[in-house]
Design a protein around this motif. Structure first.
Motif, short mmCIF file in Angstrom:
data_model
loop_
_atom_site.label_atom_id
_atom_site.label_comp_id
_atom_site.label_asym_id
_atom_site.label_seq_id
_atom_site.Cartn_x
_atom_site.Cartn_y
_atom_site.Cartn_z
N GLN A 382 0.82 -1.21 0.00
CA GLN A 382 0.00 0.00 0.00
C GLN A 382 0.85 1.26 0.00
OE1 GLN A 382 -2.39 0.98 3.56
NE2 GLN A 382 -4.15 1.06 2.19
N SER A 383 1.93 1.28 0.77
CA SER A 383 2.79 2.47 0.81
C SER A 383 3.46 2.71 -0.53
CB SER A 383 3.84 2.30 1.91
OG SER A 383 3.24 2.21 3.18
N ILE A 384 3.96 1.65 -1.17
CA ILE A 384 4.63 1.81 -2.46
C ILE A 384 3.65 2.27 -3.53
CG2 ILE A 384 5.88 0.61 -4.28
CD1 ILE A 384 7.10 -1.19 -2.14
N VAL A 385 2.47 1.68 -3.54
CA VAL A 385 1.47 2.04 -4.55
C VAL A 385 1.04 3.49 -4.37
CG1 VAL A 385 -0.88 1.59 -5.38
CG2 VAL A 385 0.68 -0.31 -4.91
N ARG A 386 0.82 3.93 -3.15
CA ARG A 386 0.45 5.32 -2.91
C ARG A 386 1.56 6.27 -3.31
NH1 ARG A 386 -2.57 5.25 3.04
NH2 ARG A 386 -4.53 4.33 2.32
N ALA A 387 2.81 5.87 -3.08
CA ALA A 387 3.93 6.72 -3.49
C ALA A 387 4.02 6.84 -5.00
CB ALA A 387 5.24 6.16 -2.94
N HIS A 388 3.41 5.90 -5.74
CA HIS A 388 3.39 5.94 -7.20
C HIS A 388 2.06 6.47 -7.74
CE1 HIS A 388 6.89 3.29 -6.72
NE2 HIS A 388 7.19 3.55 -7.98
N ASP A 389 1.31 7.18 -6.89
CA ASP A 389 0.04 7.79 -7.31
C ASP A 389 -0.99 6.75 -7.74
OD1 ASP A 389 1.35 10.19 -6.90
OD2 ASP A 389 1.88 10.42 -9.01
N GLY A 390 -0.95 5.60 -7.13
CA GLY A 390 -1.88 4.52 -7.49
C GLY A 390 -2.81 4.15 -6.36
N GLU A 391 -3.60 3.11 -6.59
CA GLU A 391 -4.56 2.62 -5.60
C GLU A 391 -4.45 1.10 -5.53
OE1 GLU A 391 -8.42 3.89 -6.71
OE2 GLU A 391 -8.05 6.03 -6.36
N VAL A 392 -4.68 0.57 -4.34
CA VAL A 392 -4.69 -0.87 -4.14
C VAL A 392 -5.95 -1.24 -3.38
CG1 VAL A 392 -3.26 -0.62 -2.05
CG2 VAL A 392 -3.46 -2.85 -3.19
N THR A 393 -6.64 -2.26 -3.86
CA THR A 393 -7.87 -2.73 -3.22
C THR A 393 -7.81 -4.25 -3.11
OG1 THR A 393 -9.01 -2.85 -5.36
CG2 THR A 393 -9.26 -0.81 -4.08
N ALA A 394 -8.51 -4.77 -2.14
CA ALA A 394 -8.57 -6.22 -1.94
C ALA A 394 -10.00 -6.61 -1.61
CB ALA A 394 -7.63 -6.64 -0.81
N ARG A 395 -10.38 -7.78 -2.11
CA ARG A 395 -11.72 -8.30 -1.79
C ARG A 395 -11.61 -9.81 -1.63
NH1 ARG A 395 -14.41 -10.74 -5.96
NH2 ARG A 395 -13.53 -10.52 -8.06
N PRO A 396 -12.35 -10.37 -0.70
CA PRO A 396 -12.32 -11.83 -0.51
C PRO A 396 -13.04 -12.56 -1.63
CG PRO A 396 -13.90 -10.82 0.97
CD PRO A 396 -13.22 -9.69 0.28
N ARG A 397 -12.51 -13.69 -2.02
CA ARG A 397 -13.15 -14.52 -3.03
C ARG A 397 -14.19 -15.42 -2.35
NH1 ARG A 397 -10.62 -18.20 -5.02
NH2 ARG A 397 -11.48 -18.17 -7.14
N PRO A 398 -15.33 -15.65 -2.99
CA PRO A 398 -16.35 -16.50 -2.37
C PRO A 398 -15.85 -17.92 -2.09
CG PRO A 398 -17.28 -15.27 -4.22
CD PRO A 398 -15.80 -15.07 -4.26
N GLU A 399 -14.93 -18.41 -2.94
CA GLU A 399 -14.42 -19.77 -2.73
C GLU A 399 -13.28 -19.81 -1.72
OE1 GLU A 399 -14.33 -18.14 -5.55
OE2 GLU A 399 -15.96 -18.97 -6.78
N GLY A 400 -12.82 -18.66 -1.27
CA GLY A 400 -11.70 -18.59 -0.35
C GLY A 400 -10.52 -17.87 -0.96
N GLY A 401 -9.72 -17.25 -0.16
CA GLY A 401 -8.58 -16.50 -0.65
C GLY A 401 -8.92 -15.05 -0.92
N LEU A 402 -7.97 -14.36 -1.53
CA LEU A 402 -8.11 -12.93 -1.79
C LEU A 402 -7.86 -12.63 -3.26
CD1 LEU A 402 -6.30 -11.07 1.15
CD2 LEU A 402 -8.73 -11.03 0.64
N GLN A 403 -8.38 -11.50 -3.69
CA GLN A 403 -8.05 -10.92 -5.00
C GLN A 403 -7.63 -9.48 -4.77
OE1 GLN A 403 -10.84 -11.40 -8.18
NE2 GLN A 403 -10.00 -9.70 -9.38
N VAL A 404 -6.36 -9.19 -5.01
CA VAL A 404 -5.81 -7.86 -4.80
C VAL A 404 -5.59 -7.21 -6.16
CG1 VAL A 404 -3.94 -6.54 -3.76
CG2 VAL A 404 -4.66 -8.68 -2.71
N THR A 405 -6.08 -5.97 -6.28
CA THR A 405 -5.97 -5.22 -7.54
C THR A 405 -5.15 -3.96 -7.29
OG1 THR A 405 -8.12 -6.07 -8.27
CG2 THR A 405 -7.23 -4.14 -9.43
N VAL A 406 -4.12 -3.77 -8.08
CA VAL A 406 -3.26 -2.58 -8.01
C VAL A 406 -3.47 -1.79 -9.29
CG1 VAL A 406 -0.91 -1.71 -7.88
CG2 VAL A 406 -1.58 -3.71 -6.53
#
Length: 413
Positions: A382-406
């Motif tokens: 999150q710190s690196i992405v913000r320093a590059h003027d970007g956004e990072v989001t995460a959402r749980p998958r219904p089957e388990g695990g995560l999906q992170v989008t940068v």
């Protein structure tokens, strides 16, 4: 996460509200003034008419003639000698008074209303200009605060000051207070980053010395099995501490300004990281699938590589073991470079996702030697992405695990 402004009622600016307030007060005062003028005018007209009628009545009574009833509005009648009856004079005077009063009242109301509208419009126009002049310093304060608040890396503009010049009024006092607050925040953030960096550097020396001593003891020919097991445990502890210190150093570095930027293709970074993490994935029984497509952005290549590496390592370490998978894709969407890392694994509650981006936060709160990480992986991302003027989001998958989008800004053509 920004809330879209669609459907919101459009707000009225302070300048417009001040102008409407000034205009409303002016029109209210004008109406009161017009009403008072109307009342005084009608009072004076009625008083003047009463005096005229009283004079005619006195002349009528002095004539001593008999009374003749004359209807109101009837034309005066002349006598045999050509004179006008006093009673007819009274009627004529009263009629003229009423006509004069009606005409004067209509003229006063009509012309006064027109004058009020013209002068009121001019007053609102001048009020708009004056409100703009008065609010100009406040706009400067707002723009500076917006730049500081919206900057991904706060210290890029945290050294900026308003330095408002002008009379010492409420707006200048607000600007000076804001400058003082930003200066204190600047010193606090700089001191915090220097402390973390210095502490991390100082802690590396004893850890390196401890690792060397443990390895020397383990490589002795006379080392017993108990010493070897103890040495392996100590090396694991040392490795975990080294990862923690390295994460703190990178976290402190990523929150600084990215001064040197270069074009970076996330597809190349994905392929490089996948090859480097292949042994760890094979040992954990996790399959890493990559779908790299061209995604050009600008920034620090090493820091962006660490973003991908942290996400892939998290996907491998926090997985279901044999049969697990991690999928890494890159591409361009809506004119921005996008990186997505999804993985199988245990179910993650939605309310726990925001806390995963905080330092030293884990789902299982594991802080022993067997911990899979230092709890800084997503915080560093999150710190690196913000320093590059970007956004990072995460959402749980219904089957388990995560999906992170940068999402990062695309490189300029």
């Amino acid at each position: 996460m920004k809330i879209p402004a669609i459907g919101r009622p459009r707000r009225v600016s302070l300048r417009a509200r001040l102008t409407l307030t000034y205009g409303g007060l002016f029109f209210a005062a004008g109406l009161v003034l017009l009403g008072v003028t109307y009342a005084l005018f009608t009072q004076q007209v009625d008083r003047a008419g009463t005096k005229v009628l009283a004079r005619v009545t006195q002349d009528k009574d002095a004539s001593g003639a008999g009374r003749t009833v004359v209807e109101r509005g009837a034309a005066p009648r002349e006598g045999a000698d050509g004179s006008v009856s006093p009673f007819d004079l009274e009627t004529q005077a009263r009629k003229q008074h009423d006509e004069l009063r009606t005409a004067a009242t209509q003229s006063l109301v009509t012309q006064g209303s027109i004058a009020l509208l013209v002068v009121g419009g001019a007053a609102m126009a001048f009020g708009w200009l004056i409100a703009g002049r008065v609010l100009t310093p406040l706009h400067r304060v707002t723009e500076t605060a917006r730049r500081i608040a919206a900057a991904p890396a706060a210290d890029r503009v945290l050294h900026e000051r308003i330095a408002l010049h002008g009379p010492h009024d409420e707006v200048k006092e607000l600007a000076d207070t804001f400058d003082t607050m930003v200066e204190r925040l600047d010193r606090s953030f700089d001191g915090q980053r220097r402390f973390v960096a210095n502490a991390s550097h100082e802690l590396r020396t004893p850890l390196t010395l401890g690792r060397a001593l443990v390895e020397v003891a383990m490589h002795r020919r006379t080392a017993s099995p108990d010493v070897l097991r103890l040495g392996e445990d100590l090396l694991q502890i040392t490795s975990r501490h080294e990862r923690l210190i390295g994460g703190l150093l990178l976290l402190a570095r990523s929150e600084n300004e990215i001064t040197r930027r270069a074009p970076v293709d996330l597809a190349d970074v994905v392929g490089h990281v996948a090859a480097r993490t292949a042994p760890e994935a094979e040992q954990a029984g996790v399959t890493v699938k990559t779908e790299p497509c061209e995604a050009m952005t600008t920034g620090d290549a090493l820091l962006l590589e660490r973003v991908v590496e942290n996400l892939v390592e998290n996907g491998i370490r926090h997985n279901t073991g044999e049969g697990g998978w991690v999928r890494v894709t890159s591409g361009t969407r809506d004119g921005r470079a996008v990186l997505e890392v999804a993985n199988s694994g245990p179910h993650v509650p939605s309310y726990e996702v925001p806390g995963l981006f905080e330092p030293f936060r884990r789902l299982d709160a594991d802080r022993v030697v067997t911990a899979k990480g230092a709890g800084l992986g997503l915080s560093i991302v999150q710190s690196i992405v913000r320093a590059h003027d970007g956004e990072v989001t995460a959402r749980p998958r219904p089957e388990g695990g995560l999906q992170v989008t940068v999402t990062l800004p695309a490189a300029p053509a």
